[in-house]
Design an enzyme around this catalytic site. Structure first.
Site, PDB file in Angstrom:
ATOM      1  N   SER A 252       0.825  -1.209   0.000  1.00  0.00           N
ATOM      2  CA  SER A 252       0.000   0.000   0.000  1.00  0.00           C
ATOM      3  C   SER A 252       0.861   1.262   0.000  1.00  0.00           C
ATOM      4  O   SER A 252       1.946   1.280   0.554  1.00  0.00           O
ATOM      5  CB  SER A 252      -0.909   0.011   1.230  1.00  0.00           C
TER       6      SER A 252
ATOM      7  N   GLU B   1      -3.021 -14.358  -0.470  1.00  0.00           N
ATOM      8  CA  GLU B   1      -3.484 -13.587   0.684  1.00  0.00           C
ATOM      9  C   GLU B   1      -4.981 -13.784   0.906  1.00  0.00           C
ATOM     10  O   GLU B   1      -5.446 -13.957   2.005  1.00  0.00           O
ATOM     11  CB  GLU B   1      -3.166 -12.102   0.486  1.00  0.00           C
TER      12      GLU B   1
ATOM     13  N   SER C 219       2.146  -4.123   7.905  1.00  0.00           N
ATOM     14  CA  SER C 219       1.974  -4.793   9.196  1.00  0.00           C
ATOM     15  C   SER C 219       3.315  -5.219   9.793  1.00  0.00           C
ATOM     16  O   SER C 219       4.097  -5.903   9.133  1.00  0.00           O
ATOM     17  CB  SER C 219       1.097  -6.038   9.046  1.00  0.00           C
TER      18      SER C 219
END
Ligand SMILES: Cc1cc2nc3c(=O)[nH]c(=O)nc-3n(C[C@H](O)[C@H](O)[C@H](O)COP(=O)(O)OP(=O)(O)OC[C@H]3O[C@@H](n4cnc5c(N)ncnc54)[C@H](O)[C@@H]3O)c2cc1C
Lengths: 376, 307
Positions: free
Chosen positions: A126, A241, A158
């Site tokens: 992102s 994912e 993350s």
């Protein structure tokens, strides 16, 4: 059609069950420095028992376990209440990408350390202006002697605050737009020119991070696939994912069974009966659906847009399940650490890995064949 | 483990679809609703030739000795095409009732039809005016119809009759097979509703665009597809394990998914879907009726949670 499990897989499952019963620890949140370190140790312990990446080939630390055995492993793992995997981005996203697109050298160098938790990977996809629309990314890479220089900004990564390395797409051909001219890179989070800024999440812990890159050198050896082919490589990662590998059915059935136990222990409140039953039904449906997928893949099938069906379903299952638990707990919910942690995590399900809206677009266009929406 | 249909099972489904597509099933269904049974009887005789009522009856009694997975494959197709008549009763329930044994050869060959009463979940018997066998499931005996007066149903194709039965029932293998067949039927109806809606969204345009281009429509249909995809393994899984918990789970989820498909289909079609001429209505009312029949959501959710 049968659900019978062969003797070898039963033996494997029993071994896993026994080992977990003797070893499962209770660890602090992996979104803290201390918790992250403890999780690394747990991953190493799993690796010593050859249980960290059971479906991988032996040479990389796995056991060559079948897909069914992997599913059985995951069921046991979550039923035993074992901790979430701090190396999940690596083993479930980068790992499969390297198996599909990496070189032998990359696999030898990267996978064993990943399997042991020695090198933990962050997903750097992102960007501030590229969320759902990843093809709008602006970070770039330019050619230099023996490699590339990466610049730009990634966000919402993350556990990048604690991880060692990261993987993501960069634009290598400034003349190309959107999905073209992108290249898939791996880079060191401690390299010169990288700045990592932790971002606290809802619970206040630094679970996210922003990554700033300023002329960061990456050798050619850390490009996955051909330069310019990054989008195609990335789709492997994305399917993993959303699909089978990241959200095993074991997680949801274990949580649904805990929910049923909670409901019983609080006197079976009639007001929540239907929601508790629906959570269990959803988890059982998801388990059987996964067995169907495993059977299909074993016969040579491929994971396609069904992974969006998967993602849309489990994210809502997870949320509904935790919401119901909090409602049953009433005022006690506020201080129930385990359910609260699970609840906060479940809130993100409809967002990461492609939002609900993006999954629905994919299902409608690629599974149902509805016309594409006009895009600028 | 091989949790997937066999090539033979897929072929069986295809032959049922081909037959029902070519047999003017909607016409037979509409006649049935008006009490004109002949086109429907003809349809059911064709299904008997394909083996549907013989599936669960053993070979010694003229049946095929197939298993519940074959049964759900058949009922998904029957639900898809909205076939009328007491098929759950004849093909799924009566073959598991020992008292009906003398009738098994006639049921398998399609000469006879059975119906069932099992209060409180099946308080009225479907098509008792044309069924030769009435099974009182609670007592495990053959019963008989009293009146010939049709009790109006939400679904006009479901012709219900009163039957004297005082024996309440909450479970048992024959009942569970009926529930399983109903779940498969709901799944099939839901799939038809989705397919019809997708086809319509690809050809109807408003404001200069196909309605299927609008996300508001796409997202409704994506949700339906997701729920149906996750219902199928529950129905198949329940056929494999035969556990009451799985069978109840399949019934609850199939009812919910099919009802979502029905409501969505109506919305996507607009007013044309609200007409009696459109085949959508044949599924919409059936789905709503079957959601409550053979154990409602409350009953089956309780069974899911039973220790
Ligand atoms: C807990 C968590 C962990 C994450 N971890 C990582 C990580 O490790 N690495 C990483 O790279 N990223 C990570 N992400 C980021 C995640 O991938 C993005 O949040 C996600 O892709 C959505 O992008 P966005 O947040 O920018 O939302 P946006 O794309 O800005 O979307 C905002 C809203 O608009 C809607 N929307 C956008 N486009 C459309 C469209 N075409 N049609 C209809 N609606 C649309 C979205 O559905 C959403 O509701 C994480 C996110 C969370 C919540």
């Amino acid at each position: 059609m049968d659900l019978d499990i062969d003797a070898e897989s039963v033996a494997f499952r029993d071994e896993v069950r026994e080992w977990l019963a003797a070893h499962v620890p209770t660890l602090p949140s992996m979104d803290t420095a201390e918790g992250f370190a403890a999780h690394r140790e747990w991953e190493a312990q799993l690796a010593d028992a050859r249980l960290s990446v059971v479906s991988w080939p032996r040479e990389y630390g796995g056991r060559d376990a079948s897909l069914l055995q992997w599913v059985l492993f995951e069921e046991e793992y979550y039923a035993a209440g074992a901790p979430g995997r701090v190396s999940q981005n690596g083993i479930f996203m980068l790992g499969p990408t390297l198996f599909a697109h990496g070189t032998a050298e990359q696999r030898d160098r990267i996978l064993p350390a990943m399997a042991r938790g020695e090198q933990v990977w962050a997903q750097a996809w992102s960007e501030p202006e590229a969320g759902s629309d990843i093809a709008a990314l602006r970070s770039s890479a330019v050619r230099t002697e023996g490699g590339w220089l990466l610049s730009g900004q990634k966000t919402w990564s993350s556990r990048a605050a604690f991880a060692d390395r990261a993987f993501g797409l960069f634009r290598t051909d400034p003349g190309e737009r959107r999905h073209r001219g992108l290249t898939y890179f791996m880079f060191d989070l401690r390299a010169e020119g990288v700045t990592v800024r932790p971002i606290p999440q809802l619970d206040g812990e630094p679970g996210f991070a922003e990554i700033f890159l300023d002329q960061v050198f990456v050798p050619d050896a850390d490009v996955i696939g051909e330069p310019g082919q990054g989008w195609r490589v990335a789709m492997t990662t994305a399917n993993n994912e959303r699909g089978l590998s990241l959200r095993s059915p074991g997680r949801f059935l274990a949580a649904a069974n805990r929910l049923v136990d909670l409901w019983r222990s609080t006197g079976e409140p009639a007001a929540s009966r239907d929601r508790v039953a629906d959570a269990w039904i959803g988890a059982r449906a998801y388990q059987l659906y996964t067995f169907g997928t495993v059977s299909r893949l074993a016969e040579g099938g491929q994971l396609g847009p069904e992974s969006s069906v998967n993602k849309l379903f489990w994210s809502h299952l997870d949320l509904g399940l935790h919401d119901t638990a909090l409602d049953i707990l009433g005022p006690a919910a506020e201080t129930d650490r385990a359910w609260v942690e699970g609840y906060l995590f479940s809130l993100a399900g409809p967002i990461y890995g492609g939002t609900d809206q993006i999954q629905r677009n994919t299902i409608a266009e690629r599974l149902l064949g509805l016309p594409k929406e006009a895009r600028r | 483990m091989r949790f997937a249909l066999s090539p033979e099972q897929r072929d069986f489904a295809t032959s049922l679809h081909d037959y029902l597509t070519g047999a003017d099933t909607p016409g037979a269904t509409r006649s049935w609703a008006q009490g004109r049974h002949e086109p429907g009887r003809k349809l059911l005789r064709g299904l008997a030739e394909l083996g549907v009522p013989a599936l669960l009856i053993d070979e010694a009694h003229g049946g095929l000795g197939a298993d519940p997975v074959d049964l759900v494959v058949a009922f998904e197709a029957l639900g898809y095409h909205a076939v009328p008549g007491p098929l759950v009763e004849t093909a799924a329930v009566a073959p598991a009732v020992p008292a009906a044994q003398a009738w098994w050869p006639a049921l398998a060959s399609g000469e006879a039809l059975a119906t069932v009463v099992a209060p409180p979940h099946v308080p009225l018997a479907l098509d008792a005016d044309i069924a030769q066998v009435v099974v009182d499931l609670g007592a495990g005996t053959l019963g008989e119809t009293t009146g010939t007066e049709v009790v109006g149903s939400l679904d006009p194709t479901r012709r219900l009759f009163r039957v004297p039965s005082a024996t309440p029932l909450t479970g048992g293998r024959a009942f569970d097979l009926g529930v399983l067949a109903v779940a498969a039927q709901l799944l099939g109806a839901g799939q038809w509703l989705l397919d019809a809606s997708v086809a319509y969204a690809k050809q109807r345009s408003q404001y200069g665009r196909l309605i299927g281009e609008y996300q508001a429509i796409k997202h409704l249909l994506a949700d339906v597809a997701t729920h149906l995809e996750l219902t199928r393994p529950l129905v198949h899984g329940a056929a494999v394990t035969a556990s009451p918990q799985d069978i109840s789970a399949a019934k609850v989820k199939a009812g919910d998914a099919a009802y979502l498909a029905a409501r969505t289909a109506l919305q996507v079609h607009g007013a044309i879907g609200y007409t009696a001429e459109h085949d959508l209505g044949l599924r919409l009312t059936k789905v709503r009726a079957l959601t409550g029949a053979w154990g409602d959501g409350r009953f089956h959710r309780e069974r899911v949670l039973a220790r």
